[in-house]
Write a protein that holds these residues in place. Structure first.
Motif, PDB file in Angstrom:
ATOM      1  N   LEU A 229      23.568 -15.332 -27.882  1.00 25.31           N
ATOM      2  CA  LEU A 229      24.731 -15.522 -27.016  1.00 25.31           C
ATOM      3  C   LEU A 229      26.021 -15.110 -27.720  1.00 25.31           C
ATOM      4  O   LEU A 229      26.937 -14.568 -27.090  1.00 25.31           O
ATOM      5  CB  LEU A 229      24.816 -16.980 -26.569  1.00 25.31           C
ATOM      6  N   LEU A 230      26.089 -15.358 -29.028  1.00 28.66           N
ATOM      7  CA  LEU A 230      27.270 -14.946 -29.785  1.00 28.66           C
ATOM      8  C   LEU A 230      27.410 -13.427 -29.773  1.00 28.66           C
ATOM      9  O   LEU A 230      28.510 -12.891 -29.560  1.00 28.66           O
ATOM     10  CB  LEU A 230      27.176 -15.455 -31.224  1.00 28.66           C
ATOM     11  N   ALA A 231      26.297 -12.718 -29.988  1.00 28.85           N
ATOM     12  CA  ALA A 231      26.333 -11.256 -30.001  1.00 28.85           C
ATOM     13  C   ALA A 231      26.766 -10.694 -28.653  1.00 28.85           C
ATOM     14  O   ALA A 231      27.389  -9.629 -28.583  1.00 28.85           O
ATOM     15  CB  ALA A 231      24.963 -10.702 -30.388  1.00 28.85           C
ATOM     16  N   PHE A 296      35.423 -15.215 -29.774  1.00 33.81           N
ATOM     17  CA  PHE A 296      34.615 -14.095 -30.263  1.00 33.81           C
ATOM     18  C   PHE A 296      35.455 -13.129 -31.091  1.00 33.81           C
ATOM     19  O   PHE A 296      35.056 -12.718 -32.188  1.00 33.81           O
ATOM     20  CB  PHE A 296      33.982 -13.367 -29.076  1.00 33.81           C
ATOM     21  N   ASP A 297      36.623 -12.762 -30.586  1.00 31.44           N
ATOM     22  CA  ASP A 297      37.444 -11.753 -31.255  1.00 31.44           C
ATOM     23  C   ASP A 297      37.952 -12.216 -32.615  1.00 31.44           C
ATOM     24  O   ASP A 297      38.317 -11.382 -33.453  1.00 31.44           O
ATOM     25  CB  ASP A 297      38.639 -11.374 -30.376  1.00 31.44           C
ATOM     26  N   GLN A 298      37.970 -13.525 -32.853  1.00 33.72           N
ATOM     27  CA  GLN A 298      38.458 -14.035 -34.131  1.00 33.72           C
ATOM     28  C   GLN A 298      37.428 -13.913 -35.250  1.00 33.72           C
ATOM     29  O   GLN A 298      37.791 -13.917 -36.425  1.00 33.72           O
ATOM     30  CB  GLN A 298      38.879 -15.498 -33.979  1.00 33.72           C
ATOM     31  N   ILE A 299      36.147 -13.811 -34.897  1.00 40.11           N
ATOM     32  CA  ILE A 299      35.117 -13.801 -35.939  1.00 40.11           C
ATOM     33  C   ILE A 299      34.140 -12.636 -35.821  1.00 40.11           C
ATOM     34  O   ILE A 299      33.304 -12.447 -36.712  1.00 40.11           O
ATOM     35  CB  ILE A 299      34.300 -15.114 -35.924  1.00 40.11           C
ATOM     36  N   ALA A 300      34.211 -11.841 -34.749  1.00 41.76           N
ATOM     37  CA  ALA A 300      33.176 -10.823 -34.528  1.00 41.76           C
ATOM     38  C   ALA A 300      33.776  -9.528 -33.999  1.00 41.76           C
ATOM     39  O   ALA A 300      34.871  -9.505 -33.430  1.00 41.76           O
ATOM     40  CB  ALA A 300      32.122 -11.347 -33.556  1.00 41.76           C
ATOM     41  N   ARG A 301      33.003  -8.454 -34.182  1.00 47.05           N
ATOM     42  CA  ARG A 301      33.375  -7.153 -33.627  1.00 47.05           C
ATOM     43  C   ARG A 301      32.102  -6.356 -33.360  1.00 47.05           C
ATOM     44  O   ARG A 301      31.051  -6.604 -33.972  1.00 47.05           O
ATOM     45  CB  ARG A 301      34.287  -6.382 -34.577  1.00 47.05           C
ATOM     46  N   SER A 306      24.917  -3.433 -32.453  1.00 49.22           N
ATOM     47  CA  SER A 306      24.962  -4.669 -33.235  1.00 49.22           C
ATOM     48  C   SER A 306      26.327  -5.338 -33.125  1.00 49.22           C
ATOM     49  O   SER A 306      27.307  -4.731 -32.699  1.00 49.22           O
ATOM     50  CB  SER A 306      24.656  -4.384 -34.710  1.00 49.22           C
ATOM     51  N   THR A 307      26.353  -6.601 -33.527  1.00 49.26           N
ATOM     52  CA  THR A 307      27.595  -7.363 -33.622  1.00 49.26           C
ATOM     53  C   THR A 307      27.773  -7.803 -35.070  1.00 49.26           C
ATOM     54  O   THR A 307      26.843  -8.346 -35.672  1.00 49.26           O
ATOM     55  CB  THR A 307      27.557  -8.598 -32.706  1.00 49.26           C
TER      56      THR A 307
END
Length: 402
Positions: A229-231, A296-301, A306-307
């Motif tokens: 779900l995070l990805a 999401f934008d604070q910890i992932a890209r 892939s994420t």
């Protein structure tokens, strides 16, 4: 027209199949083919064996880059990244003879009667202590060896061949290539690295129904579900994320330096001694939770399919709607009663009766997650609920979906 349509469909089918294959040949250091070497995508049910000429072909591949494991008894395991450019090309894979089953830092012989001494410790740390663990059986435990490093209070385990686990709680036969297992005996922290391949078990109608229910339960509480779900940036309705920033206790460090420079510090004024004793009783580090949930934008890209996830210190993950399993609450109570967990830690990890976990990325590492929630990292550590739950007894193939 009908024949033309069938021919076109056949061409499309062939083209898709050709693009979705990895094939190759496995040899030893002498160039001799290795028969029955295991070729698989780790933590999945996708795999095959080499034929008597060392050849293999594997389909049903993930998109983008993926890890391929090549394993054969008596040889060093090889885990290699396969890129889209390597699909449908003949891979030449050479395995090196295994020199020893021991980790390179271990120089002692394994303990005699190791399983009788350490089998329970290994099972608890690796398979887990959940109710599912009671239905797990290692079929070749005589191939697992243990070294007790008394000086450093460590238990090191290794295996002569892949560990064969039968999980009758979830309905899988699991082949485990164990590459590292180190248990810190003084605090229970475990460092391990392994690769798994899943094969569904055959069962009665009642067993199949039970396995389906247990798999759904395990998946809903799993780290894999959260990462999936995070990805996809779809986690916010099920989880609340906060960053935990760790700060050093500077005042405690100052007091410790003052004490080291003054052996007679207890002869100082009474108020000073009391203050020093109070500060020395404080934790070495303090954590501060971010007031607002992390997005999401604070910890992932995104990066292709892939994420990439990266954050400072700890990420606190709290389930929004799932209740904490009663057996985990019992586990925490037992730890508190034995002095292994302080009351304030119990409150932290069982907040509002929802499971809470802490995820730590060591050395500012970047966690790469594919669209199935699969990740391969030795830098991710789990504390709290997932530190207890994420063991072999509760893990599912990465492609599993309810």
């Amino acid at each position: 027209m009908k024949n033309l349509l069938l021919m076109l469909l056949s061409l499309i089918s062939i083209r898709i199949s050709a693009q979705d294959l990895v094939k190759g040949k496995v040899r030893n250091e002498k160039g001799e083919p290795l028969e029955k070497a295991s070729i698989y995508i780790p933590n999945s049910s996708r795999g095959t064996l080499t034929d008597n000429e060392g050849n293999f072909m594997l389909g049903n591949l993930p998109e983008g880059n993926f890890t391929l494991v090549i394993s054969s008894i008596g040889y060093e395991l090889l885990a290699t990244t396969i890129t889209p450019a390597q699909r449908n090309r003949l891979l030449q894979i050479d395995l090196k003879t295994k020199s020893t089953g021991l980790n390179e830092v271990v120089v002692r012989e394994p303990d005699k009667g190791g399983w009788l001494k350490w089998g329970k410790s290994f099972m608890d740390a690796f398979i887990g202590t959940s109710s599912f663990a009671r239905y797990c059986l290692i079929l070749n435990k005589d191939k697992i060896h243990f070294v007790h490093d008394r000086e450093n209070a460590l238990l090191i385990a290794y295996a002569d061949e892949p560990i064969q686990l039968e999980n009758r709680a979830l309905g899988y036969a699991v082949t485990i290539d164990l590459t590292e297992f180190v248990l810190q005996l003084d605090n229970g922290v475990t460092d391990f690295q392994f690769y798994t391949r899943y094969t569904p078990l055959e069962g009665t109608e009642d067993e199949i129904v039970t396995w389906k229910e247990n798999r759904e339960f395990a998946y809903e509480y799993s780290l894999q579900y959260f990462l999936t779900l995070l990805a996809a940036d779809k986690f916010s309705s099920k989880y609340e994320l906060h960053q935990l920033i760790v700060t050093e206790n500077i005042e405690k460090q100052r007091v410790q330096r003052a004490i080291r420079n003054n052996n007679d510090w207890k002869k100082m004024p009474r108020d000073t001694v009391r203050y020093y004793e109070t500060v020395l009783g404080q934790p070495d580090r303090e954590t501060q939770q971010s007031p607002e949930p992390v997005t999401f934008d604070q910890i992932a890209r995104r990066s292709g399919t892939s994420t990439l996830v990266q954050y400072r210190d700890y990420l606190l993950v709290r389930f929004r709607r799932k209740r904490t399993p009663a057996e985990y609450q019992l586990h925490l109570s037992e730890k508190m009663n034995t002095g292994k967990l302080k009351p304030n830690q119990v409150v932290q990890h069982v907040s509002n009766e929802t499971p809470v976990s802490e995820l730590l990325l060591l050395d500012n590492a970047v966690l790469e997650i594919d669209q199935d929630g699969y990740f391969l990292s030795t830098q991710l550590y789990c504390n709290g609920f997932w530190g207890w739950w994420e063991k072999l007894a509760t893990r599912l193939p990465v492609e599993y979906r309810p």
